[in-house]
Design a protein around this motif. Sequence first.
Motif, PDB file in Angstrom:
ATOM      1  N   ALA A  63       0.821  -1.209   0.000  1.00 25.76           N
ATOM      2  CA  ALA A  63       0.000   0.000   0.000  1.00 25.76           C
ATOM      3  C   ALA A  63       0.855   1.259   0.000  1.00 25.76           C
ATOM      4  O   ALA A  63       0.545   2.243  -0.659  1.00 25.76           O
ATOM      5  CB  ALA A  63      -0.921  -0.013   1.225  1.00 25.76           C
ATOM      6  N   LEU A 226     -10.222   7.153   0.116  1.00 26.47           N
ATOM      7  CA  LEU A 226     -10.283   5.705   0.350  1.00 26.47           C
ATOM      8  C   LEU A 226     -10.479   4.956  -0.955  1.00 26.47           C
ATOM      9  O   LEU A 226      -9.822   3.929  -1.206  1.00 26.47           O
ATOM     10  CB  LEU A 226     -11.415   5.389   1.333  1.00 26.47           C
ATOM     11  N   ALA A 227     -11.380   5.443  -1.793  1.00 23.54           N
ATOM     12  CA  ALA A 227     -11.606   4.800  -3.088  1.00 23.54           C
ATOM     13  C   ALA A 227     -10.370   4.933  -3.977  1.00 23.54           C
ATOM     14  O   ALA A 227      -9.989   3.990  -4.689  1.00 23.54           O
ATOM     15  CB  ALA A 227     -12.820   5.411  -3.778  1.00 23.54           C
ATOM     16  N   GLY A 230      -7.779   2.585  -2.656  1.00 22.51           N
ATOM     17  CA  GLY A 230      -8.235   1.213  -2.908  1.00 22.51           C
ATOM     18  C   GLY A 230      -8.024   0.792  -4.344  1.00 22.51           C
ATOM     19  O   GLY A 230      -7.579  -0.336  -4.618  1.00 22.51           O
ATOM     20  N   ARG A 231      -8.342   1.690  -5.298  1.00 23.97           N
ATOM     21  CA  ARG A 231      -8.154   1.351  -6.721  1.00 23.97           C
ATOM     22  C   ARG A 231      -6.690   1.085  -7.040  1.00 23.97           C
ATOM     23  O   ARG A 231      -6.372   0.216  -7.855  1.00 23.97           O
ATOM     24  CB  ARG A 231      -8.681   2.496  -7.593  1.00 23.97           C
ATOM     25  N   LEU A 234      -5.342  -2.397  -4.563  1.00 26.92           N
ATOM     26  CA  LEU A 234      -5.786  -3.780  -4.764  1.00 26.92           C
ATOM     27  C   LEU A 234      -4.955  -4.529  -5.810  1.00 26.92           C
ATOM     28  O   LEU A 234      -4.523  -5.658  -5.561  1.00 26.92           O
ATOM     29  CB  LEU A 234      -7.279  -3.800  -5.118  1.00 26.92           C
TER      30      LEU A 234
END
Length: 514
Positions: A63, A226-227, A230-231, A234
């Motif tokens: 991350a 957050l989105a 996350g994109r 992942l």
Amino acid sequence: MSINKSVFKSASIIAAATLASRFLGLIRDIVIARYFGVYIYAQAFVVAFKIPNLLRDFVAEGAVNSALVPVFSEYHLSRSKEEFWEAANIVLQVFLIALVSLACLGVIAAPVIVRLIAPGFAASPEKLEITVRLTQVIFPYIVLVSLAAYAMGILNSLKHFSIPAFAPCLLNISIILCAMFLGEGVTGLASGVLIGGLMQVAIQVPVLYRKGFRLRRIRDWRHPILAQIGRLMLPRVASSGIYQLNNFVDTMFGSLAWIVGEGGVAALYFAYRLVQFPLGIFSTALSQAILPTLSRQSMEADYGQLKQTISWGLRATIFVMAPATVGLLVLARPIIAVLFLARNFDFYAANLTAAALFFYSFGLAAYGVTRILQSGFFALKDTVTPAKIAAAALGMNIVLNLLLMFWLRLGGIALATSLSGAVTSLMLFAALKRKIGDFGTRAIMVSAARIGCASLGMGVVLAAFVRYRGASVVTYMGLGLSLVVGILAYTLFSWALRVPEMRQLWGWVRNKSK
């Protein structure tokens, strides 16, 4: 050139702290090897420690490299301080909820996980039971090391590198002291891991506080960051997981003692850690320092400078990793004998580990190149392509393990990893070139050819010196003298062959001395 100097300065700071960490890590491995050899407790610790390390790469370092640093670097440049720290708070608290849940699941599922990762341990109930117990105690380390990685990501995005780079030193110090004074079981090695993880977090908290971080209650959990993270994260989680699964493939096959010999898991671990030593000092530091610069160049659509930075990073990596590869190939046996041969680490363990080190060394330059190329993709916010290439490399590694381990035993497992790593770097290079265009391929190839010739010349000189010195090489003084001879030979050959990176390094040193 100013960008390269900025990156080089950041990399130098990280490398200095990383050198201390790697040196302490080497002492840690020496302590574990000498106290426990390659037998039950050493193998149990290697497997138990690998499991949270896999998850660390999933949710922590993966991350940080692919999502936190690029996204927070952008936030730092384009948003207010209040917005930056609000986003940091939201990410931290979501991160923490996920990590605690994951740690609880890991403790419960430890017996199943150990059987999957080290299937050969099932043949020894005692080894299996010790490994499961160690795994359950060590598993909460994933929470601590992930929080440390989160802090590193925030600080790196603010161009603060030294304290996060120094933090892993504390883990190594903790394991060394606990292993020496608390014993070989749960109270020793496992306690060292947990205490060290806590210290890694604690040392970064005051710096975060000085930078402006304050823990606040979150009122709106639907923050767009957050989105965005996350994109990006992942696919990188998948890529990191596949990379770590390559390492776990080695552990799985290494646990099959009836094929590769008893102690294979521990021997592979000690050998791979030695290969990681030069990588950690230079390549990891450089890729970590270069990522914020690449992220800014990508955000500003300055692809000319981005290409130059990538080209420079690759040439600098090859300049250091090529001679390190040759040095490890020539000195594999003396290095293992000098560092590990004592107490419970016997001649059998030394021969087993030296064979693994020799074959792992073939992939050293490729591992370094891969890290720079991955940083290029992450800066472009493309985490899918590295994941696809890593998946192909995983399949190749499994096939090569099955083909080579019956022929070369433990060395075959290490060679399979090196070959799949080399193919990975070539595929990443071709994919990045298609994505952004040529980034100085000819300059890179010319430089690599000259560096390769200088490294081979160094290898011939070093091999002759080792042969001349004979058994006296297998001492700390003899090994140190061999390293000095190798460095001097590489320097002379690099000057004679007009390696441009050597001249750039000399110019930088002269400017610093003025």
